[in-house]
Design a protein around this motif. Sequence first.
Motif, short mmCIF file in Angstrom:
data_model
loop_
_atom_site.label_atom_id
_atom_site.label_comp_id
_atom_site.label_asym_id
_atom_site.label_seq_id
_atom_site.Cartn_x
_atom_site.Cartn_y
_atom_site.Cartn_z
N PRO A 16 0.81 -1.41 -0.16
CA PRO A 16 -0.05 0.04 -0.14
C PRO A 16 0.74 1.20 -0.08
CG PRO A 16 -0.73 -1.60 1.63
CD PRO A 16 0.54 -2.03 1.24
N ARG A 17 1.92 1.17 0.65
CA ARG A 17 2.69 2.55 0.58
C ARG A 17 3.60 2.81 -0.69
NH1 ARG A 17 6.19 0.49 5.61
NH2 ARG A 17 6.18 -1.43 4.08
N ASP A 71 -3.86 -5.64 -5.99
CA ASP A 71 -2.65 -6.18 -6.06
C ASP A 71 -2.05 -6.36 -7.17
OD1 ASP A 71 -3.82 -8.62 -6.87
OD2 ASP A 71 -3.54 -9.54 -4.58
#
Length: 215
Positions: free
Chosen positions: A145-146, A167
């Motif tokens: 996510p980062r 993803d």
Amino acid sequence: MGAAVARLSLAAGYDVAIAGSGAPESIATLVRHEAPGATAVTAADAARADIVVLAIPRGKFRALPVEALAGSLVIDAMNYWWEYDGAVPELSDPLTSTSQTLQSFLVGARVVKTLNHMSVYALEHEALPAGASGRKALAIAGDDPRDVAAVCAYVDAIGFDPVVAGDLSTGVMLEPDTALFAADETAEEVRAILDRFWDSQRGRVVARARAARLE
């Protein structure tokens, strides 16, 4: 593609370095002509950038400097064309996206998929400020996510609305032979195309292959 992304990045205020397969001197004139303000560097030097954009023929991905890219945030802007790259079974396997194959090869790198599905014309000529009416969107797929957030910020900075697909396995939705590929659309329509993927011919092929693996 590489030159267009370099020009967009320069216009957004980024420091841009460009590397080829050889010495920097071999591309220095081309870089000055195609992306004034960018610097020609070695592949190892380019790998140390905050964001590395891969825009080489997909079939040549095994020539990338694995050790130098370890730890790097890598944008996979490549597409697999069997007519050009030759038949590469691991890149046509519906069980994985081509970006997952790249991630497996680039041990230690952090791969995020984007920039590949929009036409070069739209990239070059249709970038707009945030909030502008009719702004085009780029889909993004990544596992961390980062890293996805960092790439979203980059995509926004160069003039496009970021749309997170999911993803890295969902990168298959951005590849050739999908409805999104070469579709220069707004964020709303990009989301709608992604939502329809599993009802498409390519989506059904991928779904059947992945379901069979679980049996």
